[in-house]
Design a protein around this motif. Structure first.
Motif, short mmCIF file in Angstrom:
data_model
loop_
_atom_site.label_atom_id
_atom_site.label_comp_id
_atom_site.label_asym_id
_atom_site.label_seq_id
_atom_site.Cartn_x
_atom_site.Cartn_y
_atom_site.Cartn_z
N MET A 1 0.82 -1.43 0.38
CA MET A 1 -0.21 0.37 0.15
C MET A 1 0.97 1.20 0.06
SD MET A 1 -2.71 0.78 2.75
CE MET A 1 -3.04 2.12 3.44
N LEU A 2 2.04 1.24 0.54
CA LEU A 2 2.85 2.58 1.23
C LEU A 2 4.07 2.30 0.07
CD1 LEU A 2 2.50 3.89 4.69
CD2 LEU A 2 1.12 4.74 2.92
N THR A 3 4.09 1.40 -0.61
CA THR A 3 5.47 0.85 -1.41
C THR A 3 5.33 1.74 -2.47
OG1 THR A 3 4.61 -0.98 -2.42
CG2 THR A 3 5.51 -1.51 -0.64
N PRO A 4 6.67 2.72 -2.44
CA PRO A 4 6.74 3.16 -4.37
C PRO A 4 7.14 2.73 -5.19
CG PRO A 4 8.48 3.12 -3.13
CD PRO A 4 8.51 2.53 -2.33
N LYS A 5 5.91 2.94 -6.50
CA LYS A 5 5.54 2.32 -8.15
C LYS A 5 6.96 3.03 -8.45
CE LYS A 5 1.26 0.66 -7.51
NZ LYS A 5 0.22 0.87 -7.15
N TYR A 6 7.96 2.21 -9.76
CA TYR A 6 9.07 3.06 -10.39
C TYR A 6 8.81 2.69 -11.71
CZ TYR A 6 11.50 2.81 -5.42
OH TYR A 6 12.03 3.80 -4.36
N PRO A 7 8.95 3.19 -12.60
CA PRO A 7 8.16 2.78 -13.72
C PRO A 7 9.71 1.81 -14.08
CG PRO A 7 9.88 5.38 -13.82
CD PRO A 7 9.36 5.01 -12.42
N LYS A 8 8.95 0.90 -15.27
CA LYS A 8 10.14 -0.40 -15.70
C LYS A 8 11.07 0.28 -16.13
CE LYS A 8 5.90 -2.66 -16.04
NZ LYS A 8 5.04 -3.56 -17.48
N PRO A 9 12.51 -0.26 -16.21
CA PRO A 9 13.24 0.29 -16.78
C PRO A 9 13.58 -0.05 -18.64
CG PRO A 9 13.72 -1.61 -15.73
CD PRO A 9 13.11 -1.03 -15.21
N ILE A 13 11.86 -6.87 -19.82
CA ILE A 13 11.63 -7.30 -20.96
C ILE A 13 10.28 -8.82 -20.03
CG2 ILE A 13 11.99 -9.47 -22.39
CD1 ILE A 13 15.35 -8.43 -22.16
N PRO A 14 9.98 -8.59 -20.39
CA PRO A 14 8.50 -8.99 -20.21
C PRO A 14 8.81 -11.00 -20.04
CG PRO A 14 7.73 -8.43 -21.80
CD PRO A 14 8.86 -7.86 -21.72
N VAL A 15 8.15 -10.93 -18.76
CA VAL A 15 8.48 -12.45 -18.78
C VAL A 15 8.74 -13.78 -19.85
CG1 VAL A 15 8.42 -14.70 -16.83
CG2 VAL A 15 8.55 -12.15 -15.91
N HIS A 16 7.46 -13.68 -20.12
CA HIS A 16 6.99 -14.67 -21.06
C HIS A 16 7.96 -14.39 -22.07
CE1 HIS A 16 4.70 -10.80 -22.18
NE2 HIS A 16 4.69 -11.30 -23.38
N LEU A 17 8.08 -12.92 -22.71
CA LEU A 17 9.47 -12.51 -23.81
C LEU A 17 11.20 -13.70 -23.78
CD1 LEU A 17 8.00 -9.31 -24.97
CD2 LEU A 17 7.61 -11.94 -25.90
N VAL A 18 10.94 -13.52 -21.88
CA VAL A 18 12.93 -14.35 -21.98
C VAL A 18 12.54 -15.36 -22.51
CG1 VAL A 18 14.12 -14.99 -20.20
CG2 VAL A 18 12.19 -13.18 -20.04
#
Length: 98
Positions: A1-9, A13-18
């Motif tokens: 709830m109080l954890t920051p949300k950082y933008p994706k670098p 790479i999404p997991v399904h594309l690894v």
């Protein structure tokens, strides 16, 4: 709830594309390496040398003409100022002469 949300670098790479490391690699053709760009060399032909000499001579003539005309303007101005000084001096020394 109080954890920051950082933008994706940018490298995310999404997991399904690894790729699966156990899978066999797909052979690809090597990309052609572009040849290094060579700087063109300047070739001086007799015509280009003559053009350079003529251009340099024209520049010397124009600069010389400008300098001589400036010197002449200064000389004419100095002469006219000298004549005015002589006339004013004669008028101040002999006020009854006119």
């Amino acid at each position: 709830m109080l954890t920051p949300k950082y933008p994706k670098p940018d490298t995310y790479i999404p997991v399904h594309l690894v790729p699966d490391p156990a899978a066999a690699p797909v052979p690809t053709a090597p990309a052609p390496v572009p040849a290094p760009a060579a700087r063109p060399t300047v070739q001086l032909t007799p015509g280009s040398v003559a053009a350079l000499v003529a251009g340099g001579g024209a520049v010397v003539l124009v600069v010389g003409t400008v300098l001589v005309s400036m010197l002449l303007a200064v000389a004419i101005t100095a002469a006219s100022v000298a004549v005015c000084a002589v006339v004013i001096r004669s008028l101040l020394n002999n006020p009854k002469g006119h």
